[in-house]
Design a protein around this motif. Structure first.
Motif, PDB file in Angstrom:
ATOM      1  N   VAL A  80      41.749  48.130  31.909  1.00 54.97           N
ATOM      2  CA  VAL A  80      41.516  46.756  32.342  1.00 54.97           C
ATOM      3  C   VAL A  80      40.046  46.564  32.703  1.00 54.97           C
ATOM      4  N   ARG A  81      39.413  45.604  32.050  1.00 54.17           N
ATOM      5  CA  ARG A  81      38.065  45.195  32.432  1.00 54.17           C
ATOM      6  C   ARG A  81      38.205  43.948  33.298  1.00 54.17           C
ATOM      7  N   PHE A  82      37.892  44.095  34.561  1.00 56.74           N
ATOM      8  CA  PHE A  82      38.129  43.057  35.564  1.00 56.74           C
ATOM      9  C   PHE A  82      36.838  42.261  35.762  1.00 56.74           C
ATOM     10  N   HIS A  83      36.850  41.000  35.303  1.00 56.36           N
ATOM     11  CA  HIS A  83      35.678  40.140  35.362  1.00 56.36           C
ATOM     12  C   HIS A  83      35.871  39.092  36.464  1.00 56.36           C
ATOM     13  N   VAL A  84      35.048  39.135  37.487  1.00 52.27           N
ATOM     14  CA  VAL A  84      35.119  38.189  38.598  1.00 52.27           C
ATOM     15  C   VAL A  84      34.047  37.124  38.401  1.00 52.27           C
ATOM     16  N   LEU A  85      34.473  35.875  38.200  1.00 54.32           N
ATOM     17  CA  LEU A  85      33.535  34.763  38.098  1.00 54.32           C
ATOM     18  C   LEU A  85      33.423  34.091  39.455  1.00 54.32           C
ATOM     19  N   THR A  86      32.228  33.675  39.820  1.00 48.30           N
ATOM     20  CA  THR A  86      32.004  33.045  41.115  1.00 48.30           C
ATOM     21  C   THR A  86      30.872  32.027  41.006  1.00 48.30           C
ATOM     22  N   ASP A  87      30.876  31.066  41.927  1.00 52.50           N
ATOM     23  CA  ASP A  87      29.758  30.124  41.998  1.00 52.50           C
ATOM     24  C   ASP A  87      28.713  30.590  43.010  1.00 52.50           C
ATOM     25  N   GLY A  88      28.908  31.775  43.531  1.00 46.60           N
ATOM     26  CA  GLY A  88      28.000  32.312  44.526  1.00 46.60           C
ATOM     27  C   GLY A  88      28.590  32.312  45.914  1.00 46.60           C
ATOM     28  N   ARG A  89      29.467  31.344  46.181  1.00 44.71           N
ATOM     29  CA  ARG A  89      30.108  31.235  47.499  1.00 44.71           C
ATOM     30  C   ARG A  89      31.598  31.512  47.431  1.00 44.71           C
ATOM     31  N   HIS A  90      32.239  31.025  46.390  1.00 44.69           N
ATOM     32  CA  HIS A  90      33.691  31.126  46.277  1.00 44.69           C
ATOM     33  C   HIS A  90      34.073  32.046  45.115  1.00 44.69           C
ATOM     34  N   GLY A  91      35.249  32.661  45.274  1.00 43.84           N
ATOM     35  CA  GLY A  91      35.814  33.444  44.188  1.00 43.84           C
ATOM     36  C   GLY A  91      35.314  34.855  44.042  1.00 43.84           C
ATOM     37  N   ARG A  92      34.460  35.311  44.942  1.00 46.17           N
ATOM     38  CA  ARG A  92      33.905  36.655  44.807  1.00 46.17           C
ATOM     39  C   ARG A  92      34.924  37.688  45.315  1.00 46.17           C
ATOM     40  N   LEU A  93      35.798  38.119  44.436  1.00 49.58           N
ATOM     41  CA  LEU A  93      36.790  39.122  44.790  1.00 49.58           C
ATOM     42  C   LEU A  93      36.131  40.494  44.835  1.00 49.58           C
ATOM     43  N   SER A  94      36.481  41.272  45.824  1.00 49.30           N
ATOM     44  CA  SER A  94      35.909  42.609  45.965  1.00 49.30           C
ATOM     45  C   SER A  94      36.557  43.581  44.981  1.00 49.30           C
ATOM     46  N   LYS A  95      35.914  44.712  44.793  1.00 48.69           N
ATOM     47  CA  LYS A  95      36.495  45.740  43.934  1.00 48.69           C
ATOM     48  C   LYS A  95      37.796  46.260  44.532  1.00 48.69           C
ATOM     49  N   ALA A  96      37.867  46.275  45.861  1.00 46.69           N
ATOM     50  CA  ALA A  96      39.106  46.706  46.519  1.00 46.69           C
ATOM     51  C   ALA A  96      40.260  45.774  46.161  1.00 46.69           C
ATOM     52  N   LYS A  97      39.993  44.459  46.080  1.00 46.55           N
ATOM     53  CA  LYS A  97      41.045  43.515  45.693  1.00 46.55           C
ATOM     54  C   LYS A  97      41.426  43.694  44.229  1.00 46.55           C
ATOM     55  N   ALA A  98      40.454  44.001  43.396  1.00 43.07           N
ATOM     56  CA  ALA A  98      40.755  44.269  41.993  1.00 43.07           C
ATOM     57  C   ALA A  98      41.678  45.482  41.875  1.00 43.07           C
ATOM     58  N   LYS A  99      41.383  46.530  42.638  1.00 41.35           N
ATOM     59  CA  LYS A  99      42.228  47.726  42.617  1.00 41.35           C
ATOM     60  C   LYS A  99      43.633  47.415  43.137  1.00 41.35           C
ATOM     61  N   ARG A 100      43.703  46.548  44.133  1.00 39.74           N
ATOM     62  CA  ARG A 100      45.013  46.174  44.674  1.00 39.74           C
ATOM     63  C   ARG A 100      45.837  45.425  43.627  1.00 39.74           C
ATOM     64  N   GLN A 101      45.161  44.590  42.825  1.00 36.66           N
ATOM     65  CA  GLN A 101      45.871  43.871  41.765  1.00 36.66           C
ATOM     66  C   GLN A 101      46.348  44.826  40.680  1.00 36.66           C
ATOM     67  N   ILE A 102      45.552  45.824  40.353  1.00 35.32           N
ATOM     68  CA  ILE A 102      45.975  46.829  39.381  1.00 35.32           C
ATOM     69  C   ILE A 102      47.205  47.570  39.895  1.00 35.32           C
ATOM     70  N   ALA A 103      47.231  47.856  41.189  1.00 36.05           N
ATOM     71  CA  ALA A 103      48.399  48.512  41.784  1.00 36.05           C
ATOM     72  C   ALA A 103      49.637  47.633  41.655  1.00 36.05           C
ATOM     73  N   THR A 104      49.464  46.320  41.804  1.00 42.26           N
ATOM     74  CA  THR A 104      50.581  45.389  41.635  1.00 42.26           C
ATOM     75  C   THR A 104      51.087  45.408  40.200  1.00 42.26           C
ATOM     76  N   LEU A 105      50.184  45.419  39.235  1.00 39.67           N
ATOM     77  CA  LEU A 105      50.592  45.515  37.837  1.00 39.67           C
ATOM     78  C   LEU A 105      51.400  46.784  37.595  1.00 39.67           C
ATOM     79  N   ASN A 106      50.928  47.890  38.111  1.00 37.11           N
ATOM     80  CA  ASN A 106      51.630  49.159  37.905  1.00 37.11           C
ATOM     81  C   ASN A 106      53.003  49.167  38.553  1.00 37.11           C
ATOM     82  N   ALA A 107      53.117  48.559  39.732  1.00 33.84           N
ATOM     83  CA  ALA A 107      54.411  48.497  40.405  1.00 33.84           C
ATOM     84  C   ALA A 107      55.383  47.611  39.627  1.00 33.84           C
ATOM     85  N   ALA A 108      54.909  46.443  39.162  1.00 27.32           N
ATOM     86  CA  ALA A 108      55.772  45.507  38.439  1.00 27.32           C
ATOM     87  C   ALA A 108      56.235  46.085  37.110  1.00 27.32           C
ATOM     88  N   TYR A 109      55.300  46.640  36.339  1.00 31.02           N
ATOM     89  CA  TYR A 109      55.651  47.185  35.024  1.00 31.02           C
ATOM     90  C   TYR A 109      56.318  48.554  35.122  1.00 31.02           C
TER      91      TYR A 109
END
Length: 305
Positions: A80-109
């Motif tokens: 998974v190539r995780f691309h975070v788009l932001t306007d500089g103030r909003h939407g800046r997801l951390s790498k930790a949140k990206a890893k947490r989402q990958i964990a959710t994918l693994n749990a669901a699948y």
């Protein structure tokens, strides 16, 4: 949950209308997961294409027979190539949140919440933050520009983009059947507020991404085509005339056998209530992977069969 009934379309650069794959909501209500806006004929054509491709590669389109032939003891691991788009103030997801989402994918699948283990797993291959206000605020408009600049990898690499998709939509995805004709546009785009631990109430467990990745891997909605054949093309997901709303305990809307699969990740409904894929969906995912997303292994497997 009531879905909008009108169909919307956007034109690609070739001038052909293509479905807008997004999430629609009832006016004034909360966002909902997604509507892959496909006609019955489109779904049938995509199922037919999968069968033709499997027959050409393996000599059969019987997914159970293919499972036995492949002897897939090991899991398919999707980078998974995780691309975070932001306007500089909003939407800046951390790498930790990206890893947490990958964990959710693994749990669901992986069937952690009671469904079938599909045999697919995901690993974070890269994480990148891009500050571009226009892209962040209007990913539908700039989808091609975003993917042309940022997308990397072949058919088996999941490029996942987060942005402010909006209050009317939470995400949109391409299907594997489309890769051959439009590889640069391949990928999944979701609203950053719907990731695991996000701020959208009832849509904050990361299951929008689970759902959209299901499309990217080859699954349709469980209620696809209503009570009409081919439905979603998977034998163990009962026919369903209307999508699930919120969190129903029971729903049975078609005369065919079986109650509606209201807890399925490919239905609509709150994240609170989604929990499973079926064994048939797992076979479909693996078949579509072999047909479209891992062509080299498909040819190698055919030679060894």
């Amino acid at each position: 949950m009531v879905r909008a009934t009108s169909h919307t379309a956007a034109c690609d650069t070739s001038g052909h209308a293509r479905p807008v794959r997004g999430v629609l909501r009832r006016s004034g209500g909360p966002p909902v997961h997604d509507r892959a806006d496909l006609s019955r004929s489109q779904v049938q054509a995509m199922l037919d294409d999968l069968r033709r491709t499997l027959r050409a590669e393996y000599g059969t389109d019987d997914e159970r027979m293919l499972e036995a032939r492949w002897r897939r003891a090991r899991r398919i691991v999707v980078p998974v190539r995780f691309h975070v788009l932001t306007d500089g103030r909003h939407g800046r997801l951390s790498k930790a949140k990206a890893k947490r989402q990958i964990a959710t994918l693994n749990a669901a699948y992986g069937g952690k919440w009671g469904g079938a283990d599909t045999g697919l797993r995901f690993r974070l291959a890269s994480y990148r933050v891009t500050v571009q206000p226009a892209w962040f605020l209007r990913p539908h408009v700039y989808e091609r520009a975003i993917k042309k600049r940022l997308r990397k990898g072949g058919p088996g690499t999941l490029n996942l983009f987060t942005a402010a998709v909006g209050v009317d939509v939470l995400g949109f995805s391409t299907f594997p059947q489309w890769y051959r004709q439009d590889p640069r546009n391949d990928g999944v785009v979701v609203d950053y507020r719907s990731v695991t631990g996000g701020t959208y109430r009832h849509f904050d467990r990361g299951f929008t991404i689970v759902h959209e990745v299901g499309h990217w891997l080859g699954l349709f909605h469980t209620f696809e085509n209503g009570c009409q054949t081919p439905g979603d093309g998977v034998a163990d997901t009962p026919y369903e005339s209307t999508p699930a709303e919120a969190c129903p305990r029971h729903k049975d809307t078609c005369p065919q056998r079986g109650a509606d699969p209201v807890r399925n990740f490919m239905n609509y409904g709150w994240d609170d209530c989604m929990r499973e894929f079926t064994a048939g969906q797992g076979r479909r995912l693996r078949a579509a992977w072999a047909a479209y997303r891992e062509p080299r292994r498909a040819k190698s497997a055919r030679g060894k069969a």
